[in-house]
Design an enzyme around this catalytic site. Sequence first.
Site, PDB file in Angstrom:
ATOM      1  N   LYS A  72       1.400   4.178  -2.884  1.00 42.64           N
ATOM      2  CA  LYS A  72       1.281   5.698  -2.673  1.00 42.64           C
ATOM      3  C   LYS A  72       2.405   6.543  -2.850  1.00 42.64           C
ATOM      4  O   LYS A  72       2.550   7.601  -3.443  1.00 42.64           O
ATOM      5  CB  LYS A  72       0.506   5.880  -1.234  1.00 42.64           C
ATOM      6  N   TYR A 128       0.817  -1.212  -0.041  1.00 39.09           N
ATOM      7  CA  TYR A 128      -0.056  -0.142  -0.017  1.00 39.09           C
ATOM      8  C   TYR A 128       0.821   1.223   0.063  1.00 39.09           C
ATOM      9  O   TYR A 128       0.460   2.156  -0.906  1.00 39.09           O
ATOM     10  CB  TYR A 128      -1.019  -0.028   1.097  1.00 39.09           C
TER      11      TYR A 128
HETATM   12  N1  LIG Z   1      -9.055   5.302   5.156  1.00 37.00           N
HETATM   13  C1  LIG Z   1      -7.863   5.788   5.300  1.00 37.00           C
HETATM   14  O1  LIG Z   1      -7.236   5.582   6.328  1.00 37.00           O
HETATM   15  C2  LIG Z   1      -7.023   6.347   4.141  1.00 37.00           C
HETATM   16  C3  LIG Z   1      -5.896   7.142   4.765  1.00 37.00           C
HETATM   17  C4  LIG Z   1      -5.054   7.768   3.739  1.00 37.00           C
HETATM   18  C5  LIG Z   1      -5.440   7.773   2.378  1.00 37.00           C
HETATM   19  N2  LIG Z   1      -6.539   7.073   2.082  1.00 37.00           N
HETATM   20  C6  LIG Z   1      -7.005   7.066   0.571  1.00 37.00           C
HETATM   21  O2  LIG Z   1      -8.153   7.841   0.503  1.00 37.00           O
HETATM   22  C7  LIG Z   1      -8.842   7.348  -0.621  1.00 37.00           C
HETATM   23  C8  LIG Z   1     -10.252   7.016  -0.387  1.00 37.00           C
HETATM   24  O3  LIG Z   1     -10.079   5.691   0.663  1.00 37.00           O
HETATM   25  P1  LIG Z   1     -11.345   5.516   1.520  1.00 37.00           P
HETATM   26  O4  LIG Z   1     -10.697   5.276   2.938  1.00 37.00           O
HETATM   27  O5  LIG Z   1     -12.327   6.492   1.345  1.00 37.00           O
HETATM   28  O6  LIG Z   1     -11.998   4.191   1.090  1.00 37.00           O
HETATM   29  P2  LIG Z   1     -13.045   3.371   0.759  1.00 37.00           P
HETATM   30  O7  LIG Z   1     -14.317   3.858   1.843  1.00 37.00           O
HETATM   31  O8  LIG Z   1     -13.090   2.041   0.604  1.00 37.00           O
HETATM   32  O9  LIG Z   1     -13.781   3.890  -0.663  1.00 37.00           O
HETATM   33  C9  LIG Z   1     -12.930   3.718  -1.809  1.00 37.00           C
HETATM   34  C10 LIG Z   1     -13.817   4.025  -2.941  1.00 37.00           C
HETATM   35  O10 LIG Z   1     -13.039   3.948  -4.098  1.00 37.00           O
HETATM   36  C11 LIG Z   1     -13.793   2.863  -5.068  1.00 37.00           C
HETATM   37  N3  LIG Z   1     -12.963   1.969  -5.947  1.00 37.00           N
HETATM   38  C12 LIG Z   1     -12.225   0.908  -5.109  1.00 37.00           C
HETATM   39  N4  LIG Z   1     -11.536   0.395  -6.366  1.00 37.00           N
HETATM   40  C13 LIG Z   1     -11.797   0.788  -7.391  1.00 37.00           C
HETATM   41  C14 LIG Z   1     -11.690   0.451  -8.772  1.00 37.00           C
HETATM   42  N5  LIG Z   1     -10.957  -0.549  -9.155  1.00 37.00           N
HETATM   43  N6  LIG Z   1     -12.468   1.389  -9.589  1.00 37.00           N
HETATM   44  C15 LIG Z   1     -13.199   2.487  -9.260  1.00 37.00           C
HETATM   45  N7  LIG Z   1     -13.366   2.821  -8.116  1.00 37.00           N
HETATM   46  C16 LIG Z   1     -12.951   1.991  -7.199  1.00 37.00           C
HETATM   47  C17 LIG Z   1     -14.773   2.119  -4.141  1.00 37.00           C
HETATM   48  O11 LIG Z   1     -16.096   1.996  -4.843  1.00 37.00           O
HETATM   49  P3  LIG Z   1     -16.051   0.264  -5.444  1.00 37.00           P
HETATM   50  O12 LIG Z   1     -15.634  -0.480  -4.606  1.00 37.00           O
HETATM   51  O13 LIG Z   1     -17.668   0.209  -5.906  1.00 37.00           O
HETATM   52  O14 LIG Z   1     -15.309   0.570  -6.866  1.00 37.00           O
HETATM   53  C18 LIG Z   1     -15.158   3.289  -3.186  1.00 37.00           C
HETATM   54  O15 LIG Z   1     -16.049   4.303  -3.852  1.00 37.00           O
HETATM   55  C19 LIG Z   1      -8.023   6.138  -1.266  1.00 37.00           C
HETATM   56  O16 LIG Z   1      -6.936   6.643  -2.103  1.00 37.00           O
HETATM   57  C20 LIG Z   1      -7.295   5.667   0.035  1.00 37.00           C
HETATM   58  O17 LIG Z   1      -5.823   4.960  -0.205  1.00 37.00           O
HETATM   59  C21 LIG Z   1      -7.185   6.313   3.011  1.00 37.00           C
END
Ligand SMILES: NC(=O)c1ccc[n+]([C@@H]2O[C@H](COP(=O)([O-])OP(=O)(O)OC[C@H]3O[C@@H](n4cnc5c(N)ncnc54)[C@H](OP(=O)(O)O)[C@@H]3O)[C@@H](O)[C@H]2O)c1
Length: 226
Positions: free
Chosen positions: A154, A150
């Site tokens: 990033k 991961y």
């Molecule tokens: N949560 C954390 O602690 C955290 C921290 C730092 C950064 N981030 C980053 O923030 C961003 C959002 O993460 P989140 O935590 O909000 O995750 P999340 O709640 O799991 O949401 C992820 C979103 O991405 C979509 N997605 C996943 N795979 C996809 C694909 N192949 N094509 C199109 N859409 C896809 C999902 O919808 P579908 O599955 O329906 O496609 C969903 O809408 C990510 O880039 C993550 O790495 C998260």
Amino acid sequence: MRLKKKVVVITGGSKGLGKALASEFVKEGSVVVISARNRKELWNTARECRAIPFVADITKEQNIMSLAKFVKKRLGRIDVWVNNAGVTIPHSDIDGITSEAAHNVMEVNFFGTFYGLQAVIPIMKKQHHGTIVNIISMSALVGRPRSLMYSSSKWAARGLTEGIRMALKPKRISIIAVHPGGMKTTIFGKHLPQGYDDWMEPDFVAKKIIQNLKRAKPREEIVIHR
Ligand SMILES: NC(=O)c1ccc[n+]([C@@H]2O[C@H](COP(=O)([O-])OP(=O)(O)OC[C@H]3O[C@@H](n4cnc5c(N)ncnc54)[C@H](OP(=O)(O)O)[C@@H]3O)[C@@H](O)[C@H]2O)c1
């Protein structure tokens, strides 16, 4: 930047940070298009947030090209594009990572961002303006011994972001990198990491991103933590 009437595209907009961002942009008066793979979830979020849904898998180059073309045709331009879709894999040592899981996380987090850039930059170049927001992570700022792939995906997305920012500066297209710390979203599935209960709500992070965009000169790099 004024966000009223701006055309905004958010990948991974059906839940988590993407959904929180969609809702904040709509509150600001932006016209928002959200995309993700799960149609039902996407449609429900679109109804709830008053956004326009478009089903697309970020790992499929043609899907992302179609998303960009759809928005351009329907709304005439793309002012802000948010590369937000992302996945993770359960924390483990290197010998616990399957090759399939390693490729998948690179495919979504790195290549998804790359395809997003390839789809939107030609449109923004023709418009002579645009803002791209890449949601990266604090995992791109340090090494993470239990989150190797991961974190690497990033770091790769961060490298791409820095290079493309330099390339696009003369074209009036700005690239903002956002590095959030842990957020309480469904990205971890059943494997909740240590400390999850104390992490940030995605709404808090979305508000910080919007605040930055509304500045006369948004910061190019923002780290968001508690
Ligand atoms: N949560 C954390 O602690 C955290 C921290 C730092 C950064 N981030 C980053 O923030 C961003 C959002 O993460 P989140 O935590 O909000 O995750 P999340 O709640 O799991 O949401 C992820 C979103 O991405 C979509 N997605 C996943 N795979 C996809 C694909 N192949 N094509 C199109 N859409 C896809 C999902 O919808 P579908 O599955 O329906 O496609 C969903 O809408 C990510 O880039 C993550 O790495 C998260």
